[in-house]
Design a protein around this motif. Structure first.
Motif, PDB file in Angstrom:
ATOM      1  N   LYS A   1       0.820  -1.215   0.000  1.00 16.15           N
ATOM      2  CA  LYS A   1       0.000   0.000   0.000  1.00 16.15           C
ATOM      3  C   LYS A   1       0.850   1.258   0.000  1.00 16.15           C
ATOM      4  CE  LYS A   1      -4.152  -1.714   2.274  1.00 16.15           C
ATOM      5  NZ  LYS A   1      -5.002  -1.615   3.469  1.00 16.15           N
TER       6      LYS A   1
ATOM      7  N   THR B   1       3.502   1.331  -3.792  1.00 20.40           N
ATOM      8  CA  THR B   1       3.102   1.052  -5.169  1.00 20.40           C
ATOM      9  C   THR B   1       2.136   2.118  -5.661  1.00 20.40           C
ATOM     10  OG1 THR B   1       1.310  -0.378  -4.414  1.00 20.40           O
ATOM     11  CG2 THR B   1       3.354  -1.451  -4.970  1.00 20.40           C
ATOM     12  N   PRO B   2       2.135   2.368  -6.955  1.00 20.16           N
ATOM     13  CA  PRO B   2       1.171   3.322  -7.512  1.00 20.16           C
ATOM     14  C   PRO B   2      -0.254   2.787  -7.361  1.00 20.16           C
ATOM     15  CG  PRO B   2       2.853   2.742  -9.133  1.00 20.16           C
ATOM     16  CD  PRO B   2       3.059   1.871  -7.951  1.00 20.16           C
ATOM     17  N   ASP B   3      -1.200   3.682  -7.439  1.00 17.35           N
ATOM     18  CA  ASP B   3      -2.598   3.333  -7.200  1.00 17.35           C
ATOM     19  C   ASP B   3      -3.107   2.268  -8.167  1.00 17.35           C
ATOM     20  OD1 ASP B   3      -5.076   3.657  -5.786  1.00 17.35           O
ATOM     21  OD2 ASP B   3      -5.832   4.662  -7.594  1.00 17.35           O
ATOM     22  N   THR B   4      -2.749   2.353  -9.443  1.00 17.65           N
ATOM     23  CA  THR B   4      -3.255   1.367 -10.413  1.00 17.65           C
ATOM     24  C   THR B   4      -2.706  -0.028 -10.109  1.00 17.65           C
ATOM     25  OG1 THR B   4      -1.487   1.988 -11.931  1.00 17.65           O
ATOM     26  CG2 THR B   4      -3.612   3.036 -12.253  1.00 17.65           C
ATOM     27  N   ALA B   5      -1.444  -0.119  -9.746  1.00 17.25           N
ATOM     28  CA  ALA B   5      -0.867  -1.420  -9.393  1.00 17.25           C
ATOM     29  C   ALA B   5      -1.490  -1.952  -8.111  1.00 17.25           C
ATOM     30  CB  ALA B   5       0.648  -1.300  -9.229  1.00 17.25           C
ATOM     31  N   ARG B   6      -1.739  -1.073  -7.158  1.00 20.04           N
ATOM     32  CA  ARG B   6      -2.378  -1.473  -5.898  1.00 20.04           C
ATOM     33  C   ARG B   6      -3.777  -2.008  -6.149  1.00 20.04           C
ATOM     34  NH1 ARG B   6      -0.801   3.092  -3.129  1.00 20.04           N
ATOM     35  NH2 ARG B   6      -2.748   4.040  -3.755  1.00 20.04           N
ATOM     36  N   GLN B   7      -4.515  -1.360  -7.015  1.00 20.77           N
ATOM     37  CA  GLN B   7      -5.858  -1.832  -7.328  1.00 20.77           C
ATOM     38  C   GLN B   7      -5.820  -3.180  -8.040  1.00 20.77           C
ATOM     39  OE1 GLN B   7      -8.310   1.012  -9.291  1.00 20.77           O
ATOM     40  NE2 GLN B   7      -8.339   2.407  -7.552  1.00 20.77           N
ATOM     41  N   PHE B   8      -4.790  -3.400  -8.869  1.00 17.30           N
ATOM     42  CA  PHE B   8      -4.650  -4.688  -9.535  1.00 17.30           C
ATOM     43  C   PHE B   8      -4.347  -5.789  -8.520  1.00 17.30           C
ATOM     44  CE2 PHE B   8      -1.923  -7.911 -11.531  1.00 17.30           C
ATOM     45  CZ  PHE B   8      -2.802  -8.393 -12.482  1.00 17.30           C
TER      46      PHE B   8
ATOM     47  N   PRO C   1     -10.369  -3.139  -5.807  1.00 17.95           N
ATOM     48  CA  PRO C   1     -10.811  -1.757  -5.603  1.00 17.95           C
ATOM     49  C   PRO C   1     -11.090  -1.425  -4.136  1.00 17.95           C
ATOM     50  CG  PRO C   1     -12.540  -3.062  -6.613  1.00 17.95           C
ATOM     51  CD  PRO C   1     -11.318  -3.923  -6.561  1.00 17.95           C
TER      52      PRO C   1
ATOM     53  N   GLN D   1      -9.578  -1.654  -1.037  1.00 20.67           N
ATOM     54  CA  GLN D   1      -8.284  -1.965  -0.448  1.00 20.67           C
ATOM     55  C   GLN D   1      -8.285  -2.005   1.073  1.00 20.67           C
ATOM     56  OE1 GLN D   1      -5.442   0.708  -2.133  1.00 20.67           O
ATOM     57  NE2 GLN D   1      -6.108   0.276  -4.201  1.00 20.67           N
TER      58      GLN D   1
END
Length: 78
Positions: A27, A30-37, A41, A43
């Motif tokens: 958390k 990592t960038p938000d898009t990688a975190r969401q992957f 969604p 988290q």
């Protein structure tokens, strides 16, 4: 038996701490898009979703095995 229970408890505790630390690291770094992957969604509730999925899978497997055994032994007794 108590030794095994103790060591299993210690192992579970260490596993929980390791997973919590890994999720916090992911958390934070990592960038938000990688975190969401990785985490999805929602988290904030990853742990509860994972636990809920494990319980649901366990119950589905248990019910399937129970039905299999019931049909096997019911057919034997008829």
């Amino acid at each position: 038996m108590f030794k095994r229970l103790f060591w299993v408890s210690i192992g579970v505790g260490i596993g929980v701490v390791a997973v919590t630390k890994a999720q916090a690291y992911v958390k934070a770094n990592t960038p938000d898009t990688a975190r969401q992957f990785l985490l999805g969604p929602d988290q904030d509730h990853v742990t509860m979703r994972t636990l809920e999925g494990l319980v649901n899978e366990f119950n589905a497997t248990r019910r399937a095995r129970e039905a299999e055994l019931n049909s096997k032994y019911a057919a034997r007794n008829e």
